[in-house]
Design a protein around this motif. Structure first.
Motif, PDB file in Angstrom:
ATOM      1  N   LYS A 264     -17.697  -9.933 -26.860  1.00 35.91           N
ATOM      2  CA  LYS A 264     -17.616  -9.051 -25.694  1.00 35.91           C
ATOM      3  C   LYS A 264     -18.980  -8.400 -25.508  1.00 35.91           C
ATOM      4  O   LYS A 264     -19.484  -7.738 -26.400  1.00 35.91           O
ATOM      5  N   THR A 266     -21.335  -5.934 -23.021  1.00 35.61           N
ATOM      6  CA  THR A 266     -21.347  -4.940 -21.949  1.00 35.61           C
ATOM      7  C   THR A 266     -22.794  -4.657 -21.559  1.00 35.61           C
ATOM      8  O   THR A 266     -23.595  -4.228 -22.390  1.00 35.61           O
ATOM      9  N   TYR A 267     -23.102  -4.916 -20.291  1.00 38.59           N
ATOM     10  CA  TYR A 267     -24.452  -4.716 -19.789  1.00 38.59           C
ATOM     11  C   TYR A 267     -24.568  -3.374 -19.069  1.00 38.59           C
ATOM     12  O   TYR A 267     -23.791  -3.081 -18.153  1.00 38.59           O
ATOM     13  N   ASP A 268     -25.503  -2.548 -19.501  1.00 36.57           N
ATOM     14  CA  ASP A 268     -25.807  -1.275 -18.844  1.00 36.57           C
ATOM     15  C   ASP A 268     -24.555  -0.421 -18.641  1.00 36.57           C
ATOM     16  O   ASP A 268     -24.373   0.190 -17.580  1.00 36.57           O
ATOM     17  N   ALA A 270     -21.620  -1.072 -17.946  1.00 38.18           N
ATOM     18  CA  ALA A 270     -20.735  -1.381 -16.821  1.00 38.18           C
ATOM     19  C   ALA A 270     -20.255  -2.829 -16.834  1.00 38.18           C
ATOM     20  O   ALA A 270     -19.094  -3.116 -17.147  1.00 38.18           O
ATOM     21  N   LYS A 271     -21.120  -3.753 -16.533  1.00 38.72           N
ATOM     22  CA  LYS A 271     -20.756  -5.161 -16.393  1.00 38.72           C
ATOM     23  C   LYS A 271     -20.391  -5.767 -17.739  1.00 38.72           C
ATOM     24  O   LYS A 271     -21.079  -5.561 -18.731  1.00 38.72           O
ATOM     25  N   GLU A 272     -19.292  -6.538 -17.782  1.00 33.73           N
ATOM     26  CA  GLU A 272     -18.846  -7.163 -19.025  1.00 33.73           C
ATOM     27  C   GLU A 272     -18.842  -8.682 -18.914  1.00 33.73           C
ATOM     28  O   GLU A 272     -18.667  -9.242 -17.833  1.00 33.73           O
ATOM     29  N   ASP A 273     -19.039  -9.332 -20.058  1.00 28.95           N
ATOM     30  CA  ASP A 273     -19.026 -10.797 -20.111  1.00 28.95           C
ATOM     31  C   ASP A 273     -18.511 -11.216 -21.483  1.00 28.95           C
ATOM     32  O   ASP A 273     -18.443 -10.402 -22.412  1.00 28.95           O
ATOM     33  N   ASP A 274     -18.137 -12.496 -21.608  1.00 16.98           N
ATOM     34  CA  ASP A 274     -17.601 -12.989 -22.879  1.00 16.98           C
ATOM     35  C   ASP A 274     -18.445 -14.123 -23.442  1.00 16.98           C
ATOM     36  O   ASP A 274     -17.977 -14.928 -24.237  1.00 16.98           O
ATOM     37  N   VAL A 278     -25.348 -17.265 -19.265  1.00 16.60           N
ATOM     38  CA  VAL A 278     -24.902 -17.143 -17.875  1.00 16.60           C
ATOM     39  C   VAL A 278     -25.346 -18.398 -17.120  1.00 16.60           C
ATOM     40  O   VAL A 278     -26.502 -18.495 -16.673  1.00 16.60           O
ATOM     41  N   ASP A 293     -28.095 -12.883 -19.648  1.00 12.46           N
ATOM     42  CA  ASP A 293     -28.123 -12.386 -18.271  1.00 12.46           C
ATOM     43  C   ASP A 293     -29.461 -11.753 -17.908  1.00 12.46           C
ATOM     44  O   ASP A 293     -29.522 -10.681 -17.305  1.00 12.46           O
ATOM     45  N   HIS A 296     -31.899  -6.356 -19.217  1.00 13.75           N
ATOM     46  CA  HIS A 296     -31.128  -5.135 -18.950  1.00 13.75           C
ATOM     47  C   HIS A 296     -31.665  -4.013 -19.819  1.00 13.75           C
ATOM     48  O   HIS A 296     -32.241  -4.244 -20.885  1.00 13.75           O
TER      49      HIS A 296
END
Length: 377
Positions: A264, A266-268, A270-274, A278, A293, A296
C-alpha cells in the motif's frame, strides 16, 4: 552586363530571404502556441503581456525573446539539425551531453561548476543530520561520467566525485557511508546506466542494493539479473531530449518479484496505489516516472510481507525510485521524502516518524544532485 547580373542575383537573394522570413513569420502567427514540450519535458515560455514598465526595464524584450525561441515553428527539428551540425564540427559536448564512444549519451559535469563552497555547505548539513540521527546511512551514487569515463571523448573533463565522497566520509564517519564506486566499476561494462537518460538502470540499482545489504548486514533477497523483465523497449530519456537525434532506445526493466507483492503506497498523504509501478508513464516521454509515480514530496509505503517492525526513513532524489522496490522487503514501513518538493521543516517531520530505535535513516542521492539539491533550510 556582369554588373547587371550581379545586381539581379543580389536582388533575388534578398527577395528569397525575405520570402523565407515571411513564411516563418506567417507560420509562427498561424500555429497555436505550445504549453509543454514533451520532447524536452518542460513548460515552454508563453507570450508576455505588453506593458510600459516592462518595455522601459527591458524585461519585456527578454521575455519575448524566450517566447520566440521556445515557440519557434518546428523547434524540435531545428534542435536536431543544430545537433547534427555540432557533430560535424566534432564538438565533444552538446548541450551538456557527451557523445560517448559506444553511441550512448553521458551527462557532462564540469569541475568548475561544483566548487568547494558548494560541497562544504551540503556536507555540513549532512553532518548535522547524522549527528541528530546516528543510525543514518549515506548512499551517494556516482554518475556515469565517473564510472564509465573510458567511454568519454578524448580529453573530456568531469567533476571527480571521489573527492566529494572522501569529504563526506571524513565529515560523517566512514562507517556511515555506502561507497558504490567499487561495485559499479566492477560492472561498468554492463548496462548499469541508461544510454539516453541520466539515471541508473534497475540493474545499476540492484548492484547498489547488494552493497547496501553488506553495509547493514542483511542477507540479500534472491534477485537474479537474468530474471529482469522488460516493461518498455522504447525509452528515450532526458539526455536524448536535449539533442533530439535518432538513436537506439533504452529498455526499462524490473524484477518481477517486486511486482508480485502486496503493498500500500500513499502519495503526499492523499493518493493511494497498490504497486511500485505506474504503467501509464510508459505511454509517454517521461517513462522513468513508471517508478513510484515519478516524484512526490512524501510517500508512505506499507508492506504486508515484512511484519518485523522495522521501518526506514529515506531522504532522496529520483535515483532512489528504482532502488526502493528492491530493498522494500526488508521493512514493514518505509517513509520517503524528496526535499526538492517539500517546503516544511525536515527535522519536524522526522520527529513524527523516526520515533524509536527500529527506524533507520537512509540518504540516497547521486553525487551531482546531492551538491545541487540537498538542502533543508
Amino acid at each position: 552586363m556582369n554588373l547587371e547580373n550581379e545586381k539581379l542575383h543580389a536582388g533575388m537573394t534578398v527577395a528569397l530571404l525575405a520570402l523565407v522570413l515571411l513564411a516563418f513569420t506567417l507560420a509562427d502567427l498561424l500555429k497555436e502556441d505550445r504549453l509543454f514540450s514533451e520532447m524536452e519535458r518542460r513548460v515552454l515560455a508563453q507570450k508576455p503581456k505588453w506593458s510600459l514598465e516592462g518595455i522601459l526595464s527591458g524585461s519585456y524584450e527578454k521575455e519575448y525573446e524566450a517566447y520566440a525561441t521556445d515557440q519557434f515553428v518546428h523547434r524540435d527539428t531545428w534542435v536536431m539539425l543544430k545537433t547534427r551540425m555540432d557533430i560535424l564540427l566534432e564538438r565533444k559536448a552538446i548541450k551538456g551531453v557527451y557523445l560517448a564512444k559506444d553511441g550512448s549519451l553521458i551527462e557532462q559535469h564540469l569541475p568548475q561548476d561544483y566548487d568547494q563552497a558548494m560541497a562544504d555547505k551540503r556536507v555540513g548539513q549532512l553532518r548535522e543530520l547524522t549527528e541528530r540521527y546516528p543510525e543514518t546511512l549515506v548512499m551517494l551514487a556516482p554518475t556515469a561520467d565517473n564510472i564509465q569515463s573510458h567511454k568519454l571523448p578524448p580529453y573530456a573533463v568531469y567533476y571527480d566525485q571521489r573527492q566529494l565522497l572522501s569529504q563526506v566520509k571524513e565529515a560523517v564517519g566512514e562507517e556511515r557511508v555506502i561507497d558504490l564506486f567499487p561495485i559499479l566499476e566492477e560492472h561498468r561494462e554492463e548496462p548499469i546506466y541508461y544510454r539516453t537518460d541520466h539515471h541508473w538502470t534497475t540493474l545499476g540499482a540492484y548492484y547498489a542494493y547488494l552493497e547496501w545489504t553488506r553495509k547493514v548486514g542483511y542477507p540479500p533477497r534472491s534477485y537474479d539479473p537474468v530474471d529482469l523483465q522488460t516493461v518498455s523497449d522504447n525509452f528515450l530519456g532526458t539526455l536524448h531530449s536535449r539533442i533530439n537525434l535518432p538513436m537506439e532506445a533504452d529498455k526499462i526493466q524490473i524484477f518481477p518479484r517486486t511486482n508480485n507483492r502486496k503493498v500500500k503506497i500513499t502519495y503526499d498523504f492523499a493518493k493511494e496505489d497498490d504497486s511500485y509501478y505506474v504503467p501509464s508513464y510508459l505511454e509517454g516521454k517521461n517513462q522513468y516516472g513508471y517508478f513510484l509515480d515519478d516524484n512526490h514530496a512524501f510517500i508512505e509505503i506499507d508492506t504486508a510481507y515484512a511484519a518485523n517492525g522495522k521501518e526506514l526513513f529515506i531522504i532522496k532524489d529520483s535515483y532512489a525510485n528504482s532502488l526502493i522496490p528492491i530493498l522494500a522487503p526488508h521493512y514493514e514501513k518505509i517513509y520517503v521524502l524528496d526535499l526538492r518538493y517539500y517546503n516544511g521543516s525536515l527535522f519536524s517531520l522526522m520527529e513524527q516518524y523516526v520515533t524509536h530505535s527500529r527506524v533507520s535513516v537512509l540518504v540516497v542521492y547521486n553525487c551531482i544532485h546531492f551538491l545541487e539539491d540537498f538542502s533543508y533550510r
